[in-house]
Design a protein around this motif. Structure first.
Motif, PDB file in Angstrom:
ATOM      1  N   UNK A   5       0.833  -1.207   0.000  1.00  0.00           N
ATOM      2  CA  UNK A   5       0.000   0.000   0.000  1.00  0.00           C
ATOM      3  C   UNK A   5       0.864   1.251   0.000  1.00  0.00           C
ATOM      4  N   UNK A   6       1.974   1.216   0.750  1.00  0.00           N
ATOM      5  CA  UNK A   6       2.886   2.345   0.810  1.00  0.00           C
ATOM      6  C   UNK A   6       3.498   2.614  -0.556  1.00  0.00           C
ATOM      7  N   UNK A   7       3.869   1.556  -1.296  1.00  0.00           N
ATOM      8  CA  UNK A   7       4.417   1.731  -2.645  1.00  0.00           C
ATOM      9  C   UNK A   7       3.392   2.366  -3.571  1.00  0.00           C
ATOM     10  N   UNK A   8       2.140   1.949  -3.437  1.00  0.00           N
ATOM     11  CA  UNK A   8       1.076   2.510  -4.271  1.00  0.00           C
ATOM     12  C   UNK A   8       0.892   3.995  -4.020  1.00  0.00           C
ATOM     13  N   UNK A   9       0.954   4.388  -2.755  1.00  0.00           N
ATOM     14  CA  UNK A   9       0.823   5.803  -2.391  1.00  0.00           C
ATOM     15  C   UNK A   9       2.005   6.599  -2.930  1.00  0.00           C
ATOM     16  N   UNK A  10       3.214   6.059  -2.770  1.00  0.00           N
ATOM     17  CA  UNK A  10       4.404   6.742  -3.275  1.00  0.00           C
ATOM     18  C   UNK A  10       4.348   6.873  -4.795  1.00  0.00           C
ATOM     19  N   UNK A  11       3.873   5.837  -5.468  1.00  0.00           N
ATOM     20  CA  UNK A  11       3.775   5.850  -6.929  1.00  0.00           C
ATOM     21  C   UNK A  11       2.796   6.922  -7.401  1.00  0.00           C
ATOM     22  N   UNK A  12       1.643   7.031  -6.715  1.00  0.00           N
ATOM     23  CA  UNK A  12       0.655   8.063  -7.080  1.00  0.00           C
ATOM     24  C   UNK A  12       1.233   9.451  -6.867  1.00  0.00           C
ATOM     25  N   UNK A  13       1.957   9.633  -5.740  1.00  0.00           N
ATOM     26  CA  UNK A  13       2.553  10.936  -5.446  1.00  0.00           C
ATOM     27  C   UNK A  13       3.586  11.286  -6.514  1.00  0.00           C
ATOM     28  N   UNK A  14       4.403  10.304  -6.919  1.00  0.00           N
ATOM     29  CA  UNK A  14       5.414  10.558  -7.944  1.00  0.00           C
ATOM     30  C   UNK A  14       4.774  10.889  -9.284  1.00  0.00           C
ATOM     31  N   UNK A  15       3.736  10.143  -9.681  1.00  0.00           N
ATOM     32  CA  UNK A  15       3.117  10.425 -10.972  1.00  0.00           C
ATOM     33  C   UNK A  15       2.385  11.765 -10.926  1.00  0.00           C
ATOM     34  N   UNK A  16       1.830  12.124  -9.775  1.00  0.00           N
ATOM     35  CA  UNK A  16       1.181  13.424  -9.612  1.00  0.00           C
ATOM     36  C   UNK A  16       2.202  14.550  -9.761  1.00  0.00           C
ATOM     37  N   UNK A  17       3.361  14.397  -9.114  1.00  0.00           N
ATOM     38  CA  UNK A  17       4.412  15.406  -9.219  1.00  0.00           C
ATOM     39  C   UNK A  17       4.954  15.485 -10.642  1.00  0.00           C
ATOM     40  N   UNK A  18       5.101  14.334 -11.294  1.00  0.00           N
ATOM     41  CA  UNK A  18       5.567  14.319 -12.681  1.00  0.00           C
ATOM     42  C   UNK A  18       4.574  15.052 -13.583  1.00  0.00           C
ATOM     43  N   UNK A  19       3.287  14.792 -13.386  1.00  0.00           N
ATOM     44  CA  UNK A  19       2.258  15.477 -14.166  1.00  0.00           C
ATOM     45  C   UNK A  19       2.327  16.989 -13.939  1.00  0.00           C
TER      46      UNK A  19
END
Length: 180
Positions: A5-19
């Motif tokens: 779950x932590x990886x999923x949250x980090x992944x969403x945060x990274x893709x949000x920042x990339x966007x």
């Protein structure tokens, strides 16, 4: 929280920042390509419109939302489903007109403006104008003509970001004679 779950949250945060950063690069390039903010604003709206025209199909397929019966229901779907699905935020709906044909979406946190400061020489730039175009384009595809514009923006010192939406008319299907 589990490791997965932590990886999923980090992944969403990274893709949000990339966007957010990619969008910033797009706006920066438009500012270089066009002479004034009004032209950049028009291009952002046009790009957003083209995205909205295509995004509505994905939205309808993924959300299982049926046809809205009125503008209030449309406002709820936009705020509670669409913004949540694509930007991870839920704007509040406020300032309904007495006729029920206008409302405001209040964004306490606009993810497009993370890491952004407007330079003084771009004071009339509507940085997130892409959102107005997306909303206009998507709603047009479901037979709703709307006017969408920013009336407040945290980048310009306002306390919140406010998008004003006004229903213009229901667009009639132009089917060839004899077809339904």
């Amino acid at each position: 929280m589990s490791r997965q779950a932590n990886r999923g949250t980090e992944s969403k945060k990274m893709s949000s920042e990339l966007f957010t950063l990619t969008y910033g690069a797009l706006v920066t390039q438009l500012c270089k390509d066009y002479e004034n903010d009004e032209d950049v604003n028009k291009q952002l709206d046009k790009m957003g419109y083209n995205i909205g025209v295509r995004l509505i199909e994905d939205f309808l397929a993924r959300s299982n939302v049926g046809r809205c019966h009125d503008f209030r229901e449309t406002a709820d779907v936009i705020a509670k489903v669409a913004f949540k699905m694509y930007l991870g935020i839920t704007p509040s709906i406020t300032n309904w007109s007495p006729a029920g044909d206008e409302f405001s979406l209040i964004l306490e946190n606009n993810p497009l403006v993370d890491f952004v400061e407007l330079p003084d020489n771009h004071s009339s730039l509507i940085y997130s104008n892409l959102l107005c175009g997306v909303l206009r384009g998507a709603l047009e595809m479901v037979q709703m003509a709307v006017d969408v514009k920013f009336v407040q923006d945290t980048l310009k010192g306002d306390g919140v970001t406010e998008i004003r939406m006004r229903f213009i008319k229901r667009i009639e299907d132009n089917l060839p004679a004899g077809e339904e």
